[in-house]
Motif scaffolding. Structure first.
Motif, PDB file in Angstrom:
ATOM      1  N   LYS A  27      23.564  38.803  31.403  1.00 12.76           N
ATOM      2  CA  LYS A  27      24.635  38.587  30.433  1.00 12.76           C
ATOM      3  C   LYS A  27      25.936  39.121  31.025  1.00 12.76           C
ATOM      4  O   LYS A  27      25.937  40.149  31.708  1.00 12.76           O
ATOM      5  N   PRO A  28      27.048  38.440  30.778  1.00 16.19           N
ATOM      6  CA  PRO A  28      28.321  38.927  31.316  1.00 16.19           C
ATOM      7  C   PRO A  28      28.687  40.291  30.743  1.00 16.19           C
ATOM      8  O   PRO A  28      28.441  40.569  29.569  1.00 16.19           O
ATOM      9  N   THR A  29      29.265  41.142  31.590  1.00 12.65           N
ATOM     10  CA  THR A  29      29.689  42.468  31.147  1.00 12.65           C
ATOM     11  C   THR A  29      30.845  42.314  30.163  1.00 12.65           C
ATOM     12  O   THR A  29      31.817  41.609  30.459  1.00 12.65           O
ATOM     13  N   PRO A  30      30.758  42.953  28.987  1.00 12.53           N
ATOM     14  CA  PRO A  30      31.855  42.830  28.016  1.00 12.53           C
ATOM     15  C   PRO A  30      33.140  43.433  28.584  1.00 12.53           C
ATOM     16  O   PRO A  30      33.087  44.425  29.321  1.00 12.53           O
ATOM     17  N   PRO A  31      34.295  42.861  28.279  1.00 10.66           N
ATOM     18  CA  PRO A  31      35.559  43.376  28.815  1.00 10.66           C
ATOM     19  C   PRO A  31      35.897  44.752  28.241  1.00 10.66           C
ATOM     20  O   PRO A  31      35.461  45.099  27.147  1.00 10.66           O
ATOM     21  N   ASP A  32      36.682  45.492  29.003  1.00  8.69           N
ATOM     22  CA  ASP A  32      37.127  46.810  28.569  1.00  8.69           C
ATOM     23  C   ASP A  32      38.082  46.643  27.384  1.00  8.69           C
ATOM     24  O   ASP A  32      39.064  45.896  27.455  1.00  8.69           O
ATOM     25  N   ALA A  33      37.792  47.355  26.296  1.00  6.22           N
ATOM     26  CA  ALA A  33      38.607  47.229  25.070  1.00  6.22           C
ATOM     27  C   ALA A  33      40.056  47.620  25.323  1.00  6.22           C
ATOM     28  O   ALA A  33      40.988  47.000  24.784  1.00  6.22           O
ATOM     29  N   ALA A  34      40.263  48.655  26.164  1.00  5.24           N
ATOM     30  CA  ALA A  34      41.631  49.110  26.449  1.00  5.24           C
ATOM     31  C   ALA A  34      42.422  48.040  27.193  1.00  5.24           C
ATOM     32  O   ALA A  34      43.611  47.834  26.931  1.00  5.24           O
ATOM     33  N   VAL A  35      41.739  47.338  28.100  1.00  7.52           N
ATOM     34  CA  VAL A  35      42.413  46.281  28.866  1.00  7.52           C
ATOM     35  C   VAL A  35      42.778  45.103  27.954  1.00  7.52           C
ATOM     36  O   VAL A  35      43.873  44.550  28.034  1.00  7.52           O
ATOM     37  N   VAL A  36      41.841  44.743  27.044  1.00  4.50           N
ATOM     38  CA  VAL A  36      42.098  43.640  26.106  1.00  4.50           C
ATOM     39  C   VAL A  36      43.266  43.998  25.192  1.00  4.50           C
ATOM     40  O   VAL A  36      44.167  43.181  24.945  1.00  4.50           O
ATOM     41  N   GLN A  50      43.281  45.247  37.041  1.00  2.00           N
ATOM     42  CA  GLN A  50      42.811  44.656  35.779  1.00  2.00           C
ATOM     43  C   GLN A  50      42.961  43.148  35.784  1.00  2.00           C
ATOM     44  O   GLN A  50      42.363  42.461  34.957  1.00  2.00           O
ATOM     45  N   GLN A  51      43.739  42.628  36.731  1.00  2.00           N
ATOM     46  CA  GLN A  51      44.035  41.194  36.741  1.00  2.00           C
ATOM     47  C   GLN A  51      43.088  40.399  37.634  1.00  2.00           C
ATOM     48  O   GLN A  51      43.152  39.189  37.674  1.00  2.00           O
ATOM     49  N   GLY A  52      42.225  41.070  38.390  1.00  4.27           N
ATOM     50  CA  GLY A  52      41.328  40.339  39.276  1.00  4.27           C
ATOM     51  C   GLY A  52      40.514  41.290  40.128  1.00  4.27           C
ATOM     52  O   GLY A  52      40.313  42.449  39.784  1.00  4.27           O
ATOM     53  N   ASP A  53      40.038  40.772  41.275  1.00  7.29           N
ATOM     54  CA  ASP A  53      39.201  41.573  42.163  1.00  7.29           C
ATOM     55  C   ASP A  53      40.005  42.393  43.157  1.00  7.29           C
ATOM     56  O   ASP A  53      39.438  43.144  43.946  1.00  7.29           O
ATOM     57  N   SER A  54      41.307  42.238  43.182  1.00 10.87           N
ATOM     58  CA  SER A  54      42.129  42.997  44.129  1.00 10.87           C
ATOM     59  C   SER A  54      42.222  44.462  43.693  1.00 10.87           C
ATOM     60  O   SER A  54      41.837  44.827  42.586  1.00 10.87           O
ATOM     61  N   ARG A  55      42.772  45.289  44.593  1.00 14.20           N
ATOM     62  CA  ARG A  55      42.900  46.712  44.300  1.00 14.20           C
ATOM     63  C   ARG A  55      44.376  47.064  44.213  1.00 14.20           C
ATOM     64  O   ARG A  55      45.225  46.420  44.830  1.00 14.20           O
ATOM     65  N   CYS A  56      44.687  48.109  43.468  1.00 15.91           N
ATOM     66  CA  CYS A  56      46.082  48.489  43.285  1.00 15.91           C
ATOM     67  C   CYS A  56      46.179  49.997  43.026  1.00 15.91           C
ATOM     68  O   CYS A  56      45.170  50.689  42.903  1.00 15.91           O
ATOM     69  N   PHE A  57      47.413  50.469  42.951  1.00 14.82           N
ATOM     70  CA  PHE A  57      47.661  51.880  42.666  1.00 14.82           C
ATOM     71  C   PHE A  57      47.813  52.082  41.161  1.00 14.82           C
ATOM     72  O   PHE A  57      48.357  51.225  40.454  1.00 14.82           O
ATOM     73  N   MET A 101      38.949  37.540  31.630  1.00 18.97           N
ATOM     74  CA  MET A 101      38.213  38.706  31.113  1.00 18.97           C
ATOM     75  C   MET A 101      37.004  38.301  30.278  1.00 18.97           C
ATOM     76  O   MET A 101      36.215  39.146  29.885  1.00 18.97           O
ATOM     77  N   ARG A 102      36.897  36.988  29.962  1.00 28.28           N
ATOM     78  CA  ARG A 102      35.832  36.459  29.105  1.00 28.28           C
ATOM     79  C   ARG A 102      35.844  37.147  27.735  1.00 28.28           C
ATOM     80  O   ARG A 102      34.791  37.434  27.156  1.00 28.28           O
ATOM     81  N   ALA A 103      37.024  37.392  27.251  1.00 28.79           N
ATOM     82  CA  ALA A 103      37.169  38.051  25.946  1.00 28.79           C
ATOM     83  C   ALA A 103      36.905  37.057  24.823  1.00 28.79           C
ATOM     84  O   ALA A 103      37.311  35.890  24.888  1.00 28.79           O
ATOM     85  N   THR A 104      36.216  37.531  23.789  1.00 28.71           N
ATOM     86  CA  THR A 104      35.933  36.714  22.607  1.00 28.71           C
ATOM     87  C   THR A 104      36.788  37.194  21.441  1.00 28.71           C
ATOM     88  O   THR A 104      37.472  38.218  21.536  1.00 28.71           O
ATOM     89  N   LYS A 105      36.706  36.456  20.360  1.00 25.85           N
ATOM     90  CA  LYS A 105      37.456  36.835  19.160  1.00 25.85           C
ATOM     91  C   LYS A 105      37.025  38.221  18.682  1.00 25.85           C
ATOM     92  O   LYS A 105      37.863  39.058  18.299  1.00 25.85           O
ATOM     93  N   ASP A 106      35.724  38.496  18.724  1.00 27.33           N
ATOM     94  CA  ASP A 106      35.227  39.805  18.297  1.00 27.33           C
ATOM     95  C   ASP A 106      35.744  40.917  19.194  1.00 27.33           C
ATOM     96  O   ASP A 106      36.039  42.026  18.716  1.00 27.33           O
ATOM     97  N   ASP A 107      35.862  40.626  20.522  1.00 23.74           N
ATOM     98  CA  ASP A 107      36.391  41.629  21.454  1.00 23.74           C
ATOM     99  C   ASP A 107      37.832  41.978  21.106  1.00 23.74           C
ATOM    100  O   ASP A 107      38.225  43.158  21.131  1.00 23.74           O
ATOM    101  N   VAL A 108      38.625  40.960  20.768  1.00 28.04           N
ATOM    102  CA  VAL A 108      40.028  41.195  20.433  1.00 28.04           C
ATOM    103  C   VAL A 108      40.141  41.998  19.138  1.00 28.04           C
ATOM    104  O   VAL A 108      40.909  42.962  19.049  1.00 28.04           O
ATOM    105  N   VAL A 109      39.368  41.616  18.128  1.00 31.66           N
ATOM    106  CA  VAL A 109      39.415  42.325  16.840  1.00 31.66           C
ATOM    107  C   VAL A 109      39.015  43.787  17.026  1.00 31.66           C
ATOM    108  O   VAL A 109      39.670  44.706  16.499  1.00 31.66           O
TER     109      VAL A 109
END
Length: 454
Positions: free
Chosen positions: A50-59, A333-340, A104-112
């Motif tokens: 199953k896909p990993t649910p997105p991080d609530a803070a990121v959504v 948070q925007q993809g597979d790249s890395r950042c500071f 992020m594969r966010a759903t309506k429930d994830d946003v709420v």
């Protein structure tokens, strides 16, 4: 299918295949069995995963950005949807249709669920979201065009720009005169095109310091209308270059090479020195790749100091860096790249784009000031100067001595010349005296002879 008349006459013929071929066929059939089993097991595993649910803070951060002033002053679609609702509600399905939400594969429930701790307001049904207190929307503005890395130096050889919506019956000569009047002294327009059927006029200008900023703000009055200048990039630049004469293209390329040479100079960021901006980019990439996810840079280390100085070049660097206590490397948070990520007081974390910082450095490089080397250069220059002065003084003395000798010799000659006439006079006087004495003696002898005769 065979005709009915021939169906009864079919004969089966046995073929004796070589043993090698039979063995290969059997081996192939055996290989097929595990492959089929592997495919089947892979399909069952994929169904189980199953896909990993997105991080609530990121959504939450992404939804808040969509409804922020920063986004809505440029986002015409969301701006129109919100202003079109009397109570300022925005349908969640529109937010979920955005590319970043899909990634992020966010759903309506994830946003709420993510908006429970947010200032944003949800309706009772959980289908719509709006700004806190139905806050007024910002005025729509034209979205600024961000330059790609390849286009940062597209106008090193001179700016190519265009004026649009030129009033009817206005000629290119009026455009040229209006622009030339505002250009700095000794800066000329190389080429100005005819006004096209689309009421557009393109120009090419000689390069000068601050030319990009000048043309970004340039506006002229033509035919009672204010025309805003637009610098050409991408396809517009390619189209414009096709209209420019060849000798102007050659000029642009030559000037571009000159600027590239000037730009290839050492830069200094904090206490770190680099031969050029490319070396700085390489160092930043090394720092990102050499750290594991979540690893913090040592506050006393040179890498931390370098990235902190680099952050000052970010368009919002001063605002972003407030309360900064640490910097770490982690996945974007925007993809597979890395950042500071900046670690702020209270443990709050915020990512920032190193690319934006590096692009800003490239547009205005902090070159090493040559003034730092001036004292050494002066001392080195003074030594030869002192030696030259000494040599000059010695030469002057020699010249003075030679002049004195010449004067003495001339004086001696004069004296000698003056003494010669005096000696001549003495000789003449002595000769005259001798003559007089001889004449007197003759007279005396003559007188004595007369007396004796008498």
């Amino acid at each position: 299918a065979l005709p009915i008349s021939q169906q009864g006459s079919i004969k089966f013929v046995s073929v004796n295949l070589p043993r090698d071929n039979m063995a290969d066929t059997a081996a192939a059939e055996k290989r097929k069995e595990p492959e089929t089993a592997a495919v089947a097991s892979t399909e069952t595993d994929a169904k189980r995963l199953k896909p990993t649910p997105p991080d609530a803070a990121v959504v939450r951060k992404q939804v808040e950005y969509y409804l922020s002033d920063e986004n809505l002053k440029y986002d015409k679609f969301f701006h129109d949807k919100i202003s079109g609702n009397a109570d300022g509600w925005l349908d969640l399905t529109l937010i979920l249709s955005c590319n970043k939400m899909k990634q992020m594969r966010a759903t309506k429930d994830d946003v709420v669920a993510s908006l429970k701790d947010s200032k944003m307001e949800l309706n009772e049904a959980g289908t719509h979201v709006r700004r806190p207190g139905n806050a007024a929307l910002p005025n729509l503005e034209a979205k600024p065009t961000h330059q790609k890395k390849s286009s940062i130096h597209a106008h090193d050889g001179g700016v190519v720009a265009i004026f649009k919506n030129i009033p009817e019956e206005q000629q290119w000569t009026q455009i040229k005169a209006a622009v030339q009047e505002k250009l700095p002294q000794k800066v000329n327009l190389w080429f100005v095109s005819q006004v096209s059927d689309k009421n557009e006029c393109m120009l090419s200008c000689a390069p000068f310091e601050g030319d990009i900023a000048f043309f970004e703000e340039l506006a002229i009055e033509v035919g009672g209308t204010t025309l805003k200048c637009e610098i050409c990039f991408g396809e517009n630049l390619q189209k414009a270059l096709k209209e420019i004469p060849k000798h102007i293209i050659v000029k642009r390329e030559r000037e571009s090479r000159k600027r590239q040479k000037e730009r290839n100079r050492p830069i200094k960021l904090g206490t770190s020195h680099f031969n050029n901006v490319a070396m700085l980019r390489g160092r930043v990439k090394e720092i990102l790749n050499s750290r594991s996810d979540g690893e913090q840079l040592k506050p006393d280390g040179s890498d931390f100091k370098l990235i902190k100085c680099l952050l000052e070049f970010h368009p919002s660097g001063a605002e972003k860096s407030q309360g900064l206590v640490g910097i770490k490397v982690a996945k974007s948070q925007q993809g597979d790249s890395r950042c500071f990520y900046m670690i702020k007081e209270g443990g709050k974390e915020e990512d920032f784009s190193a690319k934006k910082c590096l692009d800003a450095v490239e547009l205005n490089p902090p070159y090493v000031q040559t003034e730092e080397k001036k004292p050494v250069a002066k001392a080195a220059a003074e030594k030869p100067a002192e030696g030259e002065k000494k040599e000059e003084a010695a030469a002057e003395k020699k010249e003075e001595a030679a002049a004195e000798k010449k004067e003495e010799a001339a004086a001696e000659k004069k004296e000698a010349a003056a003494e010669k006439p005096a000696e001549g006079e003495k000789k003449e006087e002595a000769a005259a005296e001798k003559k007089e004495e001889a004449a007197a003696e003759k007279k005396e002898e003559a007188a004595a002879e007369k007396k004796e005769e008498a």
